[in-house]
Design an enzyme around this catalytic site. Structure first.
Site, mmCIF file in Angstrom:
data_model
loop_
_atom_site.group_PDB
_atom_site.id
_atom_site.type_symbol
_atom_site.label_atom_id
_atom_site.label_comp_id
_atom_site.label_asym_id
_atom_site.label_seq_id
_atom_site.Cartn_x
_atom_site.Cartn_y
_atom_site.Cartn_z
ATOM 1 N N TYR A 1 6.160 -8.551 -7.442
ATOM 2 C CA TYR A 1 5.759 -7.834 -6.223
ATOM 3 C C TYR A 1 4.787 -6.709 -6.545
ATOM 4 C CZ TYR A 1 6.326 -5.311 -1.771
ATOM 5 O OH TYR A 1 6.114 -4.688 -0.568
ATOM 6 N N THR B 1 21.002 9.465 -7.061
ATOM 7 C CA THR B 1 20.085 10.617 -7.020
ATOM 8 C C THR B 1 18.631 10.161 -6.883
ATOM 9 O OG1 THR B 1 20.130 10.552 -9.424
ATOM 10 C CG2 THR B 1 21.530 12.213 -8.355
HETATM 11 N N1 LIG Z 1 8.737 -2.350 5.070
HETATM 12 C C1 LIG Z 1 8.398 -1.605 4.034
HETATM 13 O O1 LIG Z 1 9.079 -0.626 3.705
HETATM 14 C C2 LIG Z 1 7.137 -1.903 3.268
HETATM 15 C C3 LIG Z 1 6.740 -1.008 2.280
HETATM 16 C C4 LIG Z 1 5.586 -1.274 1.563
HETATM 17 C C5 LIG Z 1 4.808 -2.373 1.852
HETATM 18 N N2 LIG Z 1 5.211 -3.209 2.830
HETATM 19 C C6 LIG Z 1 4.373 -4.386 3.081
HETATM 20 O O2 LIG Z 1 4.229 -4.614 4.479
HETATM 21 C C7 LIG Z 1 4.214 -6.013 4.754
HETATM 22 C C8 LIG Z 1 5.271 -6.358 5.779
HETATM 23 O O3 LIG Z 1 6.541 -5.942 5.315
HETATM 24 P P1 LIG Z 1 7.857 -6.117 6.208
HETATM 25 O O4 LIG Z 1 8.756 -5.002 5.866
HETATM 26 O O5 LIG Z 1 7.469 -6.354 7.619
HETATM 27 O O6 LIG Z 1 8.466 -7.439 5.564
HETATM 28 P P2 LIG Z 1 9.025 -8.772 6.227
HETATM 29 O O7 LIG Z 1 9.655 -9.541 5.117
HETATM 30 O O8 LIG Z 1 9.845 -8.460 7.433
HETATM 31 O O9 LIG Z 1 7.705 -9.505 6.725
HETATM 32 C C9 LIG Z 1 6.899 -10.307 5.898
HETATM 33 C C10 LIG Z 1 6.409 -11.490 6.710
HETATM 34 O O10 LIG Z 1 5.554 -12.286 5.878
HETATM 35 C C11 LIG Z 1 5.943 -13.659 6.032
HETATM 36 N N3 LIG Z 1 5.547 -14.366 4.791
HETATM 37 C C12 LIG Z 1 6.050 -14.200 3.545
HETATM 38 N N4 LIG Z 1 5.424 -15.003 2.682
HETATM 39 C C13 LIG Z 1 4.493 -15.700 3.395
HETATM 40 C C14 LIG Z 1 3.535 -16.696 3.080
HETATM 41 N N5 LIG Z 1 3.392 -17.158 1.822
HETATM 42 N N6 LIG Z 1 2.761 -17.178 4.076
HETATM 43 C C15 LIG Z 1 2.890 -16.738 5.345
HETATM 44 N N7 LIG Z 1 3.786 -15.804 5.706
HETATM 45 C C16 LIG Z 1 4.573 -15.282 4.742
HETATM 46 C C17 LIG Z 1 7.435 -13.602 6.263
HETATM 47 O O11 LIG Z 1 7.961 -14.779 6.833
HETATM 48 C C18 LIG Z 1 7.553 -12.399 7.177
HETATM 49 O O12 LIG Z 1 7.384 -12.742 8.521
HETATM 50 C C19 LIG Z 1 4.389 -6.714 3.400
HETATM 51 O O13 LIG Z 1 3.108 -7.052 2.910
HETATM 52 C C20 LIG Z 1 5.005 -5.653 2.528
HETATM 53 O O14 LIG Z 1 4.688 -5.841 1.178
HETATM 54 C C21 LIG Z 1 6.352 -3.017 3.540
HETATM 55 O O1 LIG Z 2 22.649 -1.154 -0.484
HETATM 56 C C1 LIG Z 2 21.776 -0.513 -1.095
HETATM 57 C C2 LIG Z 2 20.421 -0.962 -1.210
HETATM 58 C C3 LIG Z 2 19.530 -0.180 -1.912
HETATM 59 N N1 LIG Z 2 19.911 1.012 -2.466
HETATM 60 C C4 LIG Z 2 18.956 1.878 -3.170
HETATM 61 O O2 LIG Z 2 18.029 2.323 -2.204
HETATM 62 C C5 LIG Z 2 16.761 2.524 -2.775
HETATM 63 C C6 LIG Z 2 15.726 1.785 -1.916
HETATM 64 O O3 LIG Z 2 15.915 0.396 -2.085
HETATM 65 P P1 LIG Z 2 15.238 -0.671 -1.087
HETATM 66 O O4 LIG Z 2 15.709 -2.004 -1.537
HETATM 67 O O5 LIG Z 2 15.482 -0.278 0.313
HETATM 68 O O6 LIG Z 2 13.682 -0.509 -1.306
HETATM 69 P P2 LIG Z 2 12.781 -0.096 -2.555
HETATM 70 O O7 LIG Z 2 12.318 1.282 -2.310
HETATM 71 O O8 LIG Z 2 13.469 -0.359 -3.848
HETATM 72 O O9 LIG Z 2 11.624 -1.129 -2.428
HETATM 73 C C7 LIG Z 2 10.819 -1.168 -1.273
HETATM 74 O O10 LIG Z 2 9.730 -0.363 -1.523
HETATM 75 C C8 LIG Z 2 8.614 -0.409 -0.692
HETATM 76 C C9 LIG Z 2 8.237 -1.775 -0.209
HETATM 77 O O11 LIG Z 2 7.120 -2.303 -0.827
HETATM 78 C C10 LIG Z 2 9.330 -2.736 -0.092
HETATM 79 O O12 LIG Z 2 9.852 -2.678 1.195
HETATM 80 C C11 LIG Z 2 10.419 -2.600 -1.073
HETATM 81 O O13 LIG Z 2 9.975 -3.148 -2.238
HETATM 82 C C12 LIG Z 2 16.855 2.016 -4.213
HETATM 83 O O14 LIG Z 2 16.991 3.108 -5.069
HETATM 84 C C13 LIG Z 2 18.115 1.174 -4.231
HETATM 85 O O15 LIG Z 2 18.762 1.246 -5.491
HETATM 86 C C14 LIG Z 2 21.233 1.455 -2.326
HETATM 87 O O16 LIG Z 2 21.591 2.519 -2.809
HETATM 88 N N2 LIG Z 2 22.107 0.669 -1.655
#
Ligand SMILES: NC(=O)c1ccc[n+]([C@@H]2O[C@H](COP(=O)([O-])OP(=O)(O)OC[C@H]3O[C@@H](n4cnc5c(N)ncnc54)[C@H](O)[C@@H]3O)[C@@H](O)[C@H]2O)c1
Ligand SMILES: O=c1ccn([C@@H]2O[C@H](COP(=O)(O)OP(=O)(O)O[C@H]3OC[C@@H](O)[C@H](O)[C@H]3O)[C@@H](O)[C@H]2O)c(=O)[nH]1
Length: 346
Positions: free
Chosen positions: A176, A239
């Site tokens: 990722y 933490t």
């Molecule tokens: N939510 C966050 O905290 C967060 C943080 C950093 C970056 N992002 C980025 O934002 C974007 C959306 O994240 P999200 O939280 O909505 O995640 P999500 O998993 O809810 O949405 C991702 C979408 O992409 C689709 N998808 C995955 N692989 C695919 C493929 N090969 N072809 C077509 N569709 C595909 C999934 O079916 C889904 O609908 C992602 O690119 C993610 O990396 C999200």
């Molecule tokens: O049940 C849980 C799940 C997660 N965690 C902790 O919560 C923190 C956040 O974990 P998450 O799985 O929510 O997300 P992360 O911050 O690790 O990754 C996210 O970062 C940004 C985006 O790109 C993605 O949505 C995701 O990779 C981590 O430190 C994890 O150890 C818990 O303490 N309990």
């Protein structure tokens, strides 16, 4: 035409962007803006679609393979004349005519992106190449949703966009975070080599309604656990910190970035920083004061701290988040209670 490279760095394109479709300059034809949202059936994507559809001059096309997304998130738009939904995997080329591309397709929750790491890399690399190829063919502007994970386990705090990161290239998260780093590289290479208009958002942890209940990310886990009166699972040591942005603020930032003149990368996130123990305490207090908090094992390479420096977003996009964590959590609770069919007690 947008001033590419006007983001204060030295990445200015040497080429003009490819010519947009003649529809863009048609005098009498009331052309809509045709916008592709890859990953539009997912959490952030579906909220972005809602916002884009509010503008009657927008036609929105979603391409999604439904790996982590669902048609349910878009049900109010299915059948709408300005909306189209395509089951499509971005690792395959897509031949359509569009003016803008929001490229979100990629599983975002660690348990989902680690499930099939090779597919996650293909999605980030081949998927982004395909979308850049589409942008080049039709002269579209393309925005990539990159991530705070490009900073890895950051050694500077808070993180600004000039930081190159501290990323393990061979770890279980690399599919990722390294995948997104290559996606950013591809965006800039297409920009410099072919003049493509690019935008890169580095998104920090985002939460809100429509997250998958079993998504595995921390906010959705804690809220679902609190509603079900199950122990909140804090992964050790507790933490470690994250900064949580409510989804409507995120969507606003993404649209400002797309519409503005700056390529980015620009951090979009809420600088309010919490330890996971603090988050668990807050969810407990707001949703279920009787619930237990337990410590469980963590996963490898979990970043120890994360907080965005959003100076650039403030200055260049005039954007900053409005919704505090304490105000956003109850909005998400309402949605989770409806889907879990557990109404509030009083
Ligand atoms: N939510 C966050 O905290 C967060 C943080 C950093 C970056 N992002 C980025 O934002 C974007 C959306 O994240 P999200 O939280 O909505 O995640 P999500 O998993 O809810 O949405 C991702 C979408 O992409 C689709 N998808 C995955 N692989 C695919 C493929 N090969 N072809 C077509 N569709 C595909 C999934 O079916 C889904 O609908 C992602 O690119 C993610 O990396 C999200
Ligand atoms: O049940 C849980 C799940 C997660 N965690 C902790 O919560 C923190 C956040 O974990 P998450 O799985 O929510 O997300 P992360 O911050 O690790 O990754 C996210 O970062 C940004 C985006 O790109 C993605 O949505 C995701 O990779 C981590 O430190 C994890 O150890 C818990 O303490 N309990």
């Amino acid at each position: 035409m947008a001033k590419e490279g006007s983001n204060g760095n030295s990445h200015a394109s040497t080429k003009p962007p490819p010519t947009p479709s003649p529809l863009r300059s048609a005098k009498f034809f009331q052309a809509n803006m045709r916008i592709l949202v890859t990953g539009g059936a997912g959490f952030i994507g579906s909220h972005l679609v809602d916002k884009l559809m509010e503008n009657e001059k927008n036609e929105v096309i979603v391409a999604d393979n439904y790996f982590t997304g669902s048609k349910d998130n878009l049900k109010k738009w299915i059948g709408h004349p300005r909306f189209e939904l395509i089951r499509h995997d971005v690792t395959e080329p897509l031949l359509i005519e569009v003016d803008q591309i929001y490229h979100l397709a990629c599983p975002a929750s660690p348990i989902f992106y680690k499930y099939n790491p090779v597919k996650t890399i293909k999605t980030n690399v081949i998927g982004t190449l395909n979308m850049l190829g589409l942008a080049k063919r039709v002269g579209a502007r393309i925005l990539l949703t990159s991530t705070s994970e490009v900073y890895g386990d950051p050694l500077i705090h808070p993180q600004d966009e000039s930081y190159w990161g501290n990323v393990n290239p061979i770890g279980v998260r690399s599919c990722y975070d390294e995948g997104k780093r290559v996606a950013e590289t591809l965006m800039f290479d297409y920009h410099r080599q072919h003049g493509i208009e690019i935008r890169i958002a580095r998104i920090f942890n985002t939460y809100g309604p429509r997250m998958n209940i079993d998504d595995g990310r921390v906010v959705s886990n804690f809220i679902a656990q609190a509603i079900r009166s199950e122990p909140l699972t804090v992964q050790a040591p507790g933490t470690q910190t994250r900064s949580f942005c409510y989804v409507s603020d995120m969507v606003d930032g993404l649209i400002r970035l797309m519409e503005g003149d700056n390529t980015g990368p620009i951090n979009i996130g809420n600088p309010g920083e919490f330890t996971m123990l603090e988050l668990a305490e807050t969810v407990k207090e707001l949703i279920n004061p009787g619930v237990e908090i337990i410590m469980v094992e963590n996963t490898p390479d979990d970043p120890r701290q994360r907080k965005p420096d959003i100076t650039k977003a403030k200055e260049l996009l005039n954007w900053e988040p409005k919704i505090k964590l304490r105000d956003g959590l109850p909005l998400m609770e309402d949605d989770f209670r409806t889907r879990l069919e557990v109404p509030r007690k009083n």
